[in-house]
Motif scaffolding. Sequence first.
Motif, short mmCIF file in Angstrom:
data_model
loop_
_atom_site.label_atom_id
_atom_site.label_comp_id
_atom_site.label_asym_id
_atom_site.label_seq_id
_atom_site.Cartn_x
_atom_site.Cartn_y
_atom_site.Cartn_z
N PRO A 1 0.58 -1.13 -0.14
CA PRO A 1 -0.07 -0.02 -0.38
C PRO A 1 0.78 0.79 0.14
O PRO A 1 1.15 2.15 -0.37
CB PRO A 1 -0.90 0.21 1.32
CG PRO A 1 -0.66 -1.64 1.86
CD PRO A 1 0.42 -2.12 1.01
N ASP A 2 1.68 1.56 1.03
CA ASP A 2 3.08 2.18 0.78
C ASP A 2 4.60 2.40 -0.29
O ASP A 2 4.24 3.51 -0.88
CB ASP A 2 3.70 2.37 1.81
CG ASP A 2 2.98 2.60 3.32
OD1 ASP A 2 1.99 3.37 2.79
OD2 ASP A 2 2.97 1.69 4.26
N HIS A 3 4.04 1.83 -1.35
CA HIS A 3 4.61 1.61 -2.33
C HIS A 3 4.57 0.84 -3.46
O HIS A 3 4.67 -0.35 -4.63
CB HIS A 3 6.35 0.87 -1.81
CG HIS A 3 6.77 1.35 -0.59
ND1 HIS A 3 7.62 2.82 -0.34
CD2 HIS A 3 6.65 0.92 0.81
CE1 HIS A 3 7.96 2.59 0.81
NE2 HIS A 3 7.39 1.74 1.47
N SER A 4 4.01 1.58 -4.14
CA SER A 4 3.26 1.95 -5.66
C SER A 4 4.49 1.62 -6.95
O SER A 4 5.74 2.70 -6.24
CB SER A 4 2.30 2.25 -5.80
OG SER A 4 2.25 3.41 -5.34
N GLY A 5 4.23 1.06 -7.92
CA GLY A 5 5.22 1.02 -9.06
C GLY A 5 4.64 1.18 -10.46
O GLY A 5 3.44 0.73 -10.39
N THR A 6 4.92 1.80 -11.47
CA THR A 6 5.17 1.62 -12.54
C THR A 6 5.33 -0.23 -13.31
O THR A 6 7.33 0.31 -13.98
CB THR A 6 5.39 1.94 -13.69
OG1 THR A 6 4.32 4.03 -13.08
CG2 THR A 6 4.30 2.49 -15.13
#
Length: 266
Positions: A116-121
């Motif tokens: 939840p605190d570390h999204s990315g692409t």
Amino acid sequence: MTSVSEFMKAAPARLEGNTPWASRYAGELRRVVVEQANGSARNVQRHLGPSELGVPCDRQVVGKLAGVPATNHVADPWPSIVGTAVHAWLADAFTAANAGLDFPRWLAEQRVVPHPDHSGTGDLYDAKESAVVDHKVLGESSMAKIRSVAGPPIKYIIQLILYGKGFRLMGLPVTRVALAAYPRTAASLDGLYVWERATGPQDDALIEEVFALTGRRKQMAEEIISGRLTLTDIPTSADDSECFFCPFYRPQSKRDNGPGCPGPNS
């Protein structure tokens, strides 16, 4: 005392131009490019994504989490600029490759949330192979490391499996992750190299270890923010391969006790 030859070697190389005007103008062009690169969202973000959570050096990651001001003003932004441009081109290319297919095969530039605190692409998802692919545009020395028996550095492997986790949480099957290494300085694509490994729920224990480490690093970052610790109180990695591009690298801080990190074992 520093000799004249030592001083000249340490001085920045003169920007190239065939006339004084051309040399001055090269400086103007470089200034605009560097200022834009340094002010880009990628460089000013406080959020850390999957590409950074696997960096072995506590000091580098904690410094970023704490928002410590950068002290490394030597690293050139050009490799990052080239990489960003190539990523955008590849996203368009793979998206266009879906045309005419009964079912889309390629999903490019997809936002994923492994934590939840570390999204990315994620650069690319291949539905046919159930594979997650990350594009890397690399210089010769980095390409050699990828091709070696040891394979990619751990930060790349962690990044791949975190992206895989993110796509799995979206409900997509992921059985393989792959790093596609494109040669940044070559004259052709003949040097394209792919490193891959199987992935899936078997990697969940490793992912939880990464998140636990990130939690401990966040606690250290809070200690820096509160003033109870400084950046140099945080342990460094024994490997100096991350130093040159680290925002806090400043070798002279070992001599002048100024801001920044002088490197490993400091």
